[in-house]
Enzyme design. Structure first.
Site, PDB file in Angstrom:
ATOM      1  N   CYS A  36      -4.632  12.679  11.894  1.00  0.00           N
ATOM      2  CA  CYS A  36      -5.477  11.483  11.932  1.00  0.00           C
ATOM      3  C   CYS A  36      -5.381  10.941  13.360  1.00  0.00           C
ATOM      4  O   CYS A  36      -4.760  11.547  14.237  1.00  0.00           O
ATOM      5  CB  CYS A  36      -5.013  10.459  10.911  1.00  0.00           C
ATOM      6  SG  CYS A  36      -3.424   9.751  11.347  1.00  0.00           S
ATOM      7  N   ARG A  53       0.482  14.707  12.278  1.00  0.00           N
ATOM      8  CA  ARG A  53       0.949  14.441  10.909  1.00  0.00           C
ATOM      9  C   ARG A  53       1.284  15.734  10.149  1.00  0.00           C
ATOM     10  O   ARG A  53       0.719  16.022   9.104  1.00  0.00           O
ATOM     11  CB  ARG A  53      -0.069  13.629  10.124  1.00  0.00           C
ATOM     12  CG  ARG A  53      -0.636  12.418  10.815  1.00  0.00           C
ATOM     13  CD  ARG A  53       0.349  11.284  11.049  1.00  0.00           C
ATOM     14  NE  ARG A  53       0.876  10.677   9.860  1.00  0.00           N
ATOM     15  CZ  ARG A  53       0.298   9.653   9.210  1.00  0.00           C
ATOM     16  NH1 ARG A  53      -0.831   9.171   9.652  1.00  0.00           N
ATOM     17  NH2 ARG A  53       0.845   9.145   8.123  1.00  0.00           N
ATOM     18  N   LYS A  65       0.844  -1.219   0.000  1.00  0.00           N
ATOM     19  CA  LYS A  65       0.000   0.000   0.000  1.00  0.00           C
ATOM     20  C   LYS A  65       0.865   1.250   0.000  1.00  0.00           C
ATOM     21  O   LYS A  65       0.666   2.152  -0.814  1.00  0.00           O
ATOM     22  CB  LYS A  65      -0.891   0.004   1.240  1.00  0.00           C
ATOM     23  CG  LYS A  65      -1.523   1.364   1.547  1.00  0.00           C
ATOM     24  CD  LYS A  65      -2.424   1.348   2.748  1.00  0.00           C
ATOM     25  CE  LYS A  65      -1.716   1.686   4.027  1.00  0.00           C
ATOM     26  NZ  LYS A  65      -1.479   3.112   4.287  1.00  0.00           N
ATOM     27  N   ASN A  66       1.862   1.290   0.906  1.00  0.00           N
ATOM     28  CA  ASN A  66       2.632   2.527   1.079  1.00  0.00           C
ATOM     29  C   ASN A  66       3.638   2.765  -0.032  1.00  0.00           C
ATOM     30  O   ASN A  66       4.267   3.811  -0.081  1.00  0.00           O
ATOM     31  CB  ASN A  66       3.312   2.541   2.453  1.00  0.00           C
ATOM     32  CG  ASN A  66       2.274   2.691   3.554  1.00  0.00           C
ATOM     33  OD1 ASN A  66       1.118   3.024   3.257  1.00  0.00           O
ATOM     34  ND2 ASN A  66       2.651   2.418   4.774  1.00  0.00           N
ATOM     35  N   ASP A  95       4.403   0.602  12.036  1.00  0.00           N
ATOM     36  CA  ASP A  95       3.177   0.018  11.454  1.00  0.00           C
ATOM     37  C   ASP A  95       2.951  -1.413  11.911  1.00  0.00           C
ATOM     38  O   ASP A  95       1.906  -1.986  11.621  1.00  0.00           O
ATOM     39  CB  ASP A  95       3.243   0.045   9.923  1.00  0.00           C
ATOM     40  CG  ASP A  95       3.169   1.461   9.406  1.00  0.00           C
ATOM     41  OD1 ASP A  95       3.419   1.669   8.208  1.00  0.00           O
ATOM     42  OD2 ASP A  95       2.883   2.370  10.207  1.00  0.00           O
ATOM     43  N   ARG A 145      -9.085   0.176   4.399  1.00  0.00           N
ATOM     44  CA  ARG A 145      -8.149   1.110   3.776  1.00  0.00           C
ATOM     45  C   ARG A 145      -6.831   0.416   3.449  1.00  0.00           C
ATOM     46  O   ARG A 145      -6.187   0.713   2.457  1.00  0.00           O
ATOM     47  CB  ARG A 145      -7.823   2.251   4.745  1.00  0.00           C
ATOM     48  CG  ARG A 145      -8.901   3.261   4.908  1.00  0.00           C
ATOM     49  CD  ARG A 145      -8.343   4.424   5.690  1.00  0.00           C
ATOM     50  NE  ARG A 145      -7.076   4.851   5.087  1.00  0.00           N
ATOM     51  CZ  ARG A 145      -6.181   5.578   5.734  1.00  0.00           C
ATOM     52  NH1 ARG A 145      -6.388   5.923   6.973  1.00  0.00           N
ATOM     53  NH2 ARG A 145      -5.082   5.947   5.138  1.00  0.00           N
TER      54      ARG A 145
HETATM   55  C1  EPZ Z   1       4.443   6.868   6.063  1.00  0.00           C
HETATM   56  O1  EPZ Z   1       3.716   7.953   6.609  1.00  0.00           O
HETATM   57  C2  EPZ Z   1       3.435   5.723   5.980  1.00  0.00           C
HETATM   58  N1  EPZ Z   1       2.320   6.107   5.112  1.00  0.00           N
HETATM   59  C3  EPZ Z   1       2.913   5.387   7.384  1.00  0.00           C
HETATM   60  O2  EPZ Z   1       2.054   4.271   7.265  1.00  0.00           O
HETATM   61  C4  EPZ Z   1       4.094   5.003   8.261  1.00  0.00           C
HETATM   62  O3  EPZ Z   1       3.649   4.747   9.561  1.00  0.00           O
HETATM   63  C5  EPZ Z   1       5.120   6.147   8.276  1.00  0.00           C
HETATM   64  O4  EPZ Z   1       5.518   6.462   6.917  1.00  0.00           O
HETATM   65  C6  EPZ Z   1       6.366   5.808   9.071  1.00  0.00           C
HETATM   66  O5  EPZ Z   1       6.954   4.657   8.549  1.00  0.00           O
HETATM   67  C7  EPZ Z   1       2.495   6.092   3.760  1.00  0.00           C
HETATM   68  O6  EPZ Z   1       3.570   5.794   3.260  1.00  0.00           O
HETATM   69  C8  EPZ Z   1       1.303   6.445   2.933  1.00  0.00           C
HETATM   70  P1  EPZ Z   1       6.633  10.091   8.270  1.00  0.00           P
HETATM   71  P2  EPZ Z   1       4.412   9.413   6.646  1.00  0.00           P
HETATM   72  O7  EPZ Z   1       6.637  11.351   7.486  1.00  0.00           O
HETATM   73  O8  EPZ Z   1       5.255   9.619   5.456  1.00  0.00           O
HETATM   74  C9  EPZ Z   1       6.823  13.454  11.548  1.00  0.00           C
HETATM   75  C10 EPZ Z   1       0.164   2.967   7.693  1.00  0.00           C
HETATM   76  O9  EPZ Z   1      -0.309   2.498   8.727  1.00  0.00           O
HETATM   77  N2  EPZ Z   1       6.816  14.403  10.421  1.00  0.00           N
HETATM   78  O10 EPZ Z   1       7.827   9.179   8.192  1.00  0.00           O
HETATM   79  O11 EPZ Z   1       3.356  10.411   6.960  1.00  0.00           O
HETATM   80  C11 EPZ Z   1       5.469  12.798  11.724  1.00  0.00           C
HETATM   81  O12 EPZ Z   1       4.626  13.625  12.510  1.00  0.00           O
HETATM   82  C12 EPZ Z   1       0.677   4.384   7.666  1.00  0.00           C
HETATM   83  O13 EPZ Z   1       0.285   2.348   6.601  1.00  0.00           O
HETATM   84  C13 EPZ Z   1       7.023  15.761  10.683  1.00  0.00           C
HETATM   85  O14 EPZ Z   1       7.202  16.151  11.827  1.00  0.00           O
HETATM   86  O15 EPZ Z   1       5.350   9.238   7.926  1.00  0.00           O
HETATM   87  C14 EPZ Z   1       5.806  11.513  12.435  1.00  0.00           C
HETATM   88  O16 EPZ Z   1       5.917  11.771  13.831  1.00  0.00           O
HETATM   89  C15 EPZ Z   1       0.496   5.079   9.004  1.00  0.00           C
HETATM   90  N3  EPZ Z   1       7.017  16.644   9.654  1.00  0.00           N
HETATM   91  C16 EPZ Z   1       7.190  11.165  11.884  1.00  0.00           C
HETATM   92  O17 EPZ Z   1       7.691  12.351  11.260  1.00  0.00           O
HETATM   93  C17 EPZ Z   1       6.811  16.238   8.346  1.00  0.00           C
HETATM   94  O18 EPZ Z   1       6.837  17.084   7.433  1.00  0.00           O
HETATM   95  C18 EPZ Z   1       7.161  10.057  10.839  1.00  0.00           C
HETATM   96  O19 EPZ Z   1       6.323  10.477   9.796  1.00  0.00           O
HETATM   97  C19 EPZ Z   1       6.607  14.856   8.106  1.00  0.00           C
HETATM   98  C20 EPZ Z   1       6.612  13.965   9.151  1.00  0.00           C
END
Ligand code: EPZ
Length: 425
Positions: free
Chosen positions: A122, A127, A28-29, A314, A406
């Protein structure tokens, strides 16, 4: 009296004994990022092995709203991105799925402008997208956020390569900047980049389209901009989180199952942790994993989630379900998201013994869980409750199934294929 819309309930009969082989779908991701990345191609492209998920459907609708012509048959989609008619993604679509924010990089580098609604938070956290925005600004984009819309444009008509340091190895921010950089002027270096397999998959996809990307999968990614990307066909990698979820299904029901296709290197942290707990995990072939659960033989462990190659956030909820019936104490520390322990309350309703303190959960193993009506709060929490329901005494009724749909491709069908008894009413 307006008839209350009956929401579906998933009934899961406990003490399931599973056997056989479960097929793993495309990730998915990765699929969502690749679909956004398709916008970079001036000729259109084909993506294979797409999972059948609500989120993929929503991403398809968003691409159509931008003028992409879509041909879909089973897990294969052809995206004709030769002419994009809009740089504005509709709020009602973006608000339903945060990953739609990934289109900002490709739109900006293809059209020089993008207007994307700010993705809401969410259940698992706020996020924010500040790292995405900072990276695009470093490349010369002008970004202004007003009335919940991110207005981005590049005055010179083309983004400029830049050196970007990510304060946190964000998967999404790494992907946004990498995609934007493929068509930028000059070289971009991303430092402290995310190393997740889905980032590597996206880089390989873009390289199939002619992008020049080096070092994906390491902490430093170098992208040399090119004038445009051509077409191509690409196959999505297997979903490591779906695979991990079924590995725990086998472990928690003390069953003997195989699953595949998988890429074992994507599951290193989970395999090590399951073996430490006492689950027998063997790599049967380069793409098939064999899981043999062992009755009453599991020991509690300590685990802390962290960016790849660490233990994946995850998989945290799913592992917690297994630890509720592992002997002794376990400690889970969730370091990636600030609010990803909501499944604790629901697991406790099923008889688990868990206490939380901030982002730490302390689990004391119990003999057995007991089936109960429970509510899913987010995607992976819903999967954890299905796993707990399979192991519990009696029947569990799970609500909030939209979360499950989802992210899991035909989960009921796949579990029934392993011999589980569950039905949606
Ligand atoms: C991706 O989300 C995945 N989603 C998530 O999977 C997964 O949990 C996550 O990566 C971590 O591996 C998709 O790929 C669609 P991040 P993403 O940016 O990119 C902070 C699932 O269950 N952050 O690595 O949104 C954020 O708040 C989903 O399949 C900032 O602060 O994750 C978080 O604490 C859930 N500023 C941390 O980084 C930003 O601009 C990790 O987020 C971006 C992120």
């Amino acid at each position: 009296m307006v008839a209350e819309k009956q929401e579906a309930v998933l009934h899961i009969v406990g003490k399931a004994r599973l056997q056989g082989h479960v097929p793993i779908s495309g990730a998915k991701n990765s699929a969502l990022a690749l679909m956004a990345g398709a916008l970079l191609s001036s000729e259109g492209c084909t993506i294979e092995n797409l999972p059948c998920l609500m989120d993929v459907q929503r991403m398809e609708e968003i691409l159509v709203s931008l003028g992409v012509k879509v041909q879909r048959e089973a897990g294969r989609i052809h995206l004709d991105t030769t002419c994009l008619s809009s740089a504005q993604a509709p709020y009602e679509l973006v608000s339903q799925m945060r990953a739609s924010f990934f289109i900002i990089g490709p739109l900006l580098s293809r059209l020089g402008i993008a207007q994307i609604p700010l993705p809401g938070g969410c259940a698992i956290g706020a996020r924010p997208v500040d790292l995405h925005v900072k990276g695009l600004q470093a490349m010369g984009a002008e970004v202004e956020i007003s009335h919940g819309i991110v207005h981005a444009s590049c005055p010179g008509g083309r983004l400029q390569g830049a050196k970007v340091y990510l304060d946190y190895p964000s998967v999404g921010a790494t992907e946004t900047i990498m995609m934007a950089a493929t068509l930028a002027e000059g070289e971009t270096v991303i430092q402290n980049a995310a190393q997740e397999p889905e980032v590597v998959d996206l880089a390989n996809f873009c390289r199939t389209l002619g992008a020049k990307i080096y070092g994906a999968g390491s902490k430093t990614i170098v992208i040399v901009g090119v004038p445009q990307l051509h077409g191509g066909t690409y196959r999505v990698i297997p979903d490591r989180i779906e695979a991990g979820t079924y590995m725990i299904a086998g472990a928690i029901t003390c069953s003997d199952i195989t699953l595949g296709p998988v890429i074992p290197e994507h599951l290193g942290a989970l395999i090590a942790k399951l073996r430490e707990i006492g689950v027998q995990v063997t790599i049967e072939t380069p793409t098939v994993i064999h899981v043999q659960g062992r009755e009453g033989k599991y020991r509690g462990v300590e685990v802390e989630t962290s960016p790849f190659p660490g233990f994946p956030t995850d998989m945290q909820a799913q592992l917690m379900a297994l630890l509720t019936i592992s002997e002794g104490n376990s400690v889970i520390t969730e370091t990636v998201f600030e609010n990803r322990l909501q499944h604790v309350a629901e697991l406790c309703r099923m008889g688990a013994n868990i206490r939380t303190k901030g982002n730490v959960a302390i689990i004391t193993g119990v003999e057995s869980l007991s089936g109960a009506p429970v509510m899913a709060t987010d995607l992976r929490a819903s999967a954890a409750l299905v796993l707990a329901g399979l192991a519990a005494e009696g029947e569990t009724q799970l609500r909030g199934l939209h979360h499950l749909d989802r992210g899991y491709d035909r989960i009921e069908e796949k579990l029934r294929g392993l011999g589980a008894t569950l039905y949606r009413v």
